[in-house]
Design a protein around this motif. Structure first.
Motif, short mmCIF file in Angstrom:
data_model
loop_
_atom_site.label_atom_id
_atom_site.label_comp_id
_atom_site.label_asym_id
_atom_site.label_seq_id
_atom_site.Cartn_x
_atom_site.Cartn_y
_atom_site.Cartn_z
N ARG A 392 0.95 -1.36 0.01
CA ARG A 392 0.04 0.10 -0.05
C ARG A 392 0.79 1.30 0.11
NH1 ARG A 392 -5.21 0.90 0.48
NH2 ARG A 392 -5.07 3.05 1.07
N TYR B 18 -8.33 -0.70 10.06
CA TYR B 18 -7.23 0.08 10.16
C TYR B 18 -7.09 0.79 11.14
CZ TYR B 18 -6.37 -2.22 5.42
OH TYR B 18 -6.51 -2.94 4.57
N THR B 20 -4.77 3.10 13.32
CA THR B 20 -3.52 3.93 13.26
C THR B 20 -3.53 4.73 14.62
OG1 THR B 20 -4.52 5.88 11.94
CG2 THR B 20 -3.09 4.38 10.77
N SER B 47 -13.75 5.48 -4.83
CA SER B 47 -12.64 5.50 -4.41
C SER B 47 -12.54 5.20 -2.86
CB SER B 47 -11.74 6.41 -4.82
OG SER B 47 -10.45 6.53 -4.20
N CYS B 49 -13.65 3.02 -1.00
CA CYS B 49 -14.84 2.13 -0.27
C CYS B 49 -14.37 0.73 0.34
CB CYS B 49 -15.74 1.89 -1.35
SG CYS B 49 -15.49 1.04 -2.75
N GLY B 50 -13.18 0.26 -0.01
CA GLY B 50 -12.55 -1.08 0.44
C GLY B 50 -12.24 -1.97 -0.65
N SER B 52 -9.85 -2.42 -2.79
CA SER B 52 -8.28 -3.20 -2.77
C SER B 52 -8.43 -3.94 -1.46
CB SER B 52 -7.41 -2.03 -2.79
OG SER B 52 -7.14 -1.44 -4.06
N THR B 53 -8.91 -3.35 -0.55
CA THR B 53 -8.76 -4.38 0.87
C THR B 53 -9.30 -5.71 0.77
OG1 THR B 53 -8.90 -2.17 2.07
CG2 THR B 53 -9.19 -4.12 3.43
N1 LIG Z 1 -2.65 0.00 5.34
C1 LIG Z 1 -3.77 0.88 5.76
N2 LIG Z 1 -4.03 1.74 6.93
C2 LIG Z 1 -4.87 2.52 7.19
N3 LIG Z 1 -5.96 2.90 6.33
C3 LIG Z 1 -6.11 2.31 5.31
C4 LIG Z 1 -5.06 1.10 4.89
N4 LIG Z 1 -5.32 0.57 3.62
C5 LIG Z 1 -6.63 1.11 3.49
N5 LIG Z 1 -6.89 1.86 4.28
C6 LIG Z 1 -8.20 2.55 4.43
O1 LIG Z 1 -9.29 1.96 4.00
C7 LIG Z 1 -10.15 2.45 3.11
C8 LIG Z 1 -10.21 1.36 2.03
O2 LIG Z 1 -9.22 1.40 1.14
P1 LIG Z 1 -8.82 0.72 -0.20
O3 LIG Z 1 -9.46 -0.72 -0.15
O4 LIG Z 1 -7.51 1.10 -0.63
O5 LIG Z 1 -10.12 1.34 -1.09
P2 LIG Z 1 -10.27 1.19 -2.59
O6 LIG Z 1 -9.39 0.30 -3.24
O7 LIG Z 1 -11.88 0.97 -2.80
O8 LIG Z 1 -9.99 2.81 -3.45
C9 LIG Z 1 -9.62 3.72 2.90
O9 LIG Z 1 -10.06 4.76 3.64
C10 LIG Z 1 -8.15 3.46 3.16
O10 LIG Z 1 -7.62 4.97 3.42
#
Ligand SMILES: Nc1ncnc2c1ncn2[C@@H]1O[C@H](COP(=O)(O)OP(=O)(O)O)[C@@H](O)[C@H]1O
Ligand SMILES: [Mg+2]
Lengths: 394, 229
Positions: A392, B18, B20, B47, B49-50, B52-53
């Motif tokens: 990330r 997540y 922090t 964008s 919304c999760g 990639s997660t």
């Molecule tokens: N390692 C991380 N630490 C903190 N927040 C994260 C991390 N990875 C993702 N997020 C948060 O989780 C949410 C979803 O992220 P992501 O899955 O990348 O969204 P997408 O791919 O739909 O744009 C976002 O608000 C992002 O900021």
């Protein structure tokens, strides 16, 4: 995987250049110091070729005493010392006694013409020094009474000198020439390393001093074999007895063991300093390597994350990091070997090639140990990278 | 390829938070998803919304805060690190949103990467498979280039070739056509459709393109970490 590591290191050669240079320099330093240590260690382990443990040295200096009768006085002193219960035997010698730091270089050649003259260490001994030094002979005999009437003065050679002057033939009975004087070889000794423990083995030429000989000059150096356990008491006794005969002379008494210890200490001090400098340099290299690796791991988190995502195990990642360092080390090592191998090839410093090869092996082992030591912690860091987190970032 | 009655991927009551120092982000909330063998599923959503997660949970790159991810019916928690690495290597091909090519490796070496972690393959085998994968994405002429010498679209195609090279059962692709022009995007989409049709490869793809999503068998919409429709 090894091929992959080489590819990776090669592709990152610009970034790795400094590390390889450091490894190269570390190897050269280790090699130089290693050669020195291997050289001294090899010399140290070579038998001296004579006994020194119960040998004492007595210096008789007439000072301003009248010229006449000096030799007679010395002979009287010797007889008195020999009569002491603590003394086994006594003989005169030249002042370049073992461990004294002084030596007498001389050129010796074969035959009347002195063919193939070679540099040797010259040494004068009386017959009784056989008992004092207990030099084992490999051929022939030591000096004795029967040499008194000989046409040519007798000589005992060490084996290396004998083999150089008379290859493939017996040296016994042969004539050798030293400073325009002819000698007849009567015996061969294995070795006589009077220069000291750390000095290289070298040819020695032993010459006889007859009891009446005044060739040794004014001052007389005596060597004595004493009985085990002899100490300060005997020393006092010897001094008193000597001064009772040689009135007004200066008498110096010391033991070869003491002289040896002092000589070793003096020789080891600069070596110790050099080793310290080497350790300092190597520690610096290690710290640099550690820092660079640590930084590299942090810069390559995404790459390591990708590898995890592609199926690398945590252990695989740490192996990769160590592997890369080993490859880097190998590059540095190869460059270093290129330099190091010149020494035995050129026969530098008259040191046997085996010394250099031993040093190369030791330096290579040291370098790899250093590399692995420095890579271990960064490799653990790398193994702990969470792929999702690493991927990330950026 | 092993077959089992269980779905290839099953996500139950997934929660991903997540944490922090200052803020807590709920990236996924109560996700229940079943991906069947041979399915082609697309995921859409704004964008952040999760998406990639979700994909990284499916790719076994991360663990959920709550809930379970099961591969072939077996919960992922029960796997050792080594077994997980094996699953990622054999079963899953990942196409990352930002390519994540290794800049110090040439294109061919990048594509060979998943095969490098597969025991029992000869160097020649790896080379052949990597070349075949590059051929599929139309990059046969760029094998010795480095990623920095390629355009964004070309890098994306290398990333796709890398995911294909290992012939995985599942391909997880995070906006694989996001950086490609529409023609190239179409080609990649056709490639994925072909893999799905001819090899039965299970595909989960994140996309912003409605047209592409319509070509897949199922569309999952995410909003603020939750499934909507
Ligand atoms: N390692 C991380 N630490 C903190 N927040 C994260 C991390 N990875 C993702 N997020 C948060 O989780 C949410 C979803 O992220 P992501 O899955 O990348 O969204 P997408 O791919 O739909 O744009 C976002 O608000 C992002 O900021
Ligand atoms: Mg995303």
């Amino acid at each position: 995987m090894i091929r992959h590591l080489f590819t990776l290191v090669w592709n990152r050669r610009r970034a790795n250049f400094l590390l390889i240079t450091e490894m190269f320099l570390a190897f050269v330093v280790l090699f130089v110091v290693g050669s020195l240590l291997a050289y001294y260690q090899r010399n140290y382990r070579t038998p001296l070729g004579f006994a020194y443990a119960q040998v004492w040295r007595v210096d008789l200096d007439p000072g301003t005493q009248p010229q006449a009768g000096r030799l007679a006085t010395v002979r009287q002193v010797m007889a008195r010392l020999r009569a002491l219960p603590g003394v086994v035997s006594v003989g005169r010698t030249s002042s370049n006694t073992p461990f004294s730091g002084s030596f007498n270089n001389t050129d010796v050649g074969a035959g009347k013409e002195g063919k193939g003259a070679t540099r040797a260490s010259g040494f004068y001994v009386e017959d009784d020094l056989r008992e004092v030094f207990q030099v084992p002979l490999v051929a022939g005999r030591w000096f004795g009474r029967r040499d008194d009437g000989a046409a040519l003065p007798p000589a005992v050679l060490t084996r290396d000198l004998a083999e150089q002057l008379f290859p493939r033939q017996s040296p016994l009975g042969q004539v050798v020439l030293r400073s325009d004087e002819q000698f007849r070889v009567v015996g061969v000794a294995e070795r006589f390393r009077s220069d000291g423990d750390l000095e290289a083995l070298r040819p020695v030429f032993l010459m006889r001093v007859s009891p009446q000989d005044t060739a040794l000059g004014e001052a007389s150096t005596l060597l004595l074999r004493v009985r085990p356990g002899a100490g300060a008491l005997l020393e006092r006794q010897m001094r008193t007895e000597t001064l009772a005969i040689a009135k007004g002379w200066n008498v110096g008494i010391t033991t070869l063991a003491k002289q040896r210890a002092a000589q070793l200490k003096e020789a080891l001090t600069p070596i110790g300093a050099l080793v310290l400098v080497c350790v300092f340099l190597v520690v610096n290299v290690a710290l640099g390597l550690f820092g660079v690796l640590w930084q590299a791991i942090n810069q390559r988190r995404a790459e390591l994350g990708v590898r995890r995502a592609m199926g690398a195990t945590a252990g695989g990642i740490s192996k990769q990091v160590v592997g890369e360092v080993l490859v880097l080390t190998t590059f540095g090592l190869l460059l270093g070997l290129l330099v190091a191998v010149q020494f035995p090839l050129l026969g530098a410093f008259d040191v046997p090639a085996g010394v250099y090869f031993t040093a190369m092996a030791a330096a290579a082992a040291g370098l790899y140990a250093l590399a692995v030591g420095c890579a271990l912690y960064p490799s653990q860091l790398a193994a702990g990278i969470q792929p999702a987190v690493a991927l990330r970032e950026e | 390829m092993q077959t089992s009655a269980a779905p290839v991927l099953q996500l139950t009551d997934i929660e991903k938070i997540y944490q922090t120092k200052t803020i807590e982000t709920v990236a996924l909330h109560r996700i229940n998803l079943t991906i069947g063998r041979g399915e082609f599923v697309s995921i859409m959503g704004p964008s952040g919304c999760g998406k990639s997660t979700l994909l990284s949970l499916m790719g076994l790159l991360d663990e959920p805060t709550h809930g379970t991810v099961a591969v072939d019916g077996r919960p992922v928690q029960s796997y050792s690190d080594k077994e997980l690495a094996g699953l990622r290597n054999l079963k899953i091909g990942f196409v990352f949103q930002s390519y994540h090519l290794i800049n110090d490796l040439a294109v061919l070496d990048n594509v060979e990467l998943p095969l490098l972690y597969r025991p029992g393959l000869s160097g020649k085998d790896r080379r052949q498979r990597a070349l075949a994968a590059l051929d599929k994405v139309g990059l046969s002429a760029r094998t010795n280039h480095f990623p920095s010498q390629l355009s964004g679209g070309q890098r994306q195609r290398v990333a796709i070739a890398r995911a294909l090279a290992g012939a995985p059962e599942i391909i997880l692709a995070d906006e694989p056509t996001g950086n490609l022009d529409s023609v190239m995007g179409e080609e990649i989409m056709d490639l994925l459709l072909g893999l799905n049709r001819e090899h039965g490869t299970t595909i989960v793809m994140v996309t912003h393109d409605e047209q592409q999503a319509l070509k897949t068998q199922r569309l999952i919409r995410l909003f603020d970490g939750s499934q909507v429709g």
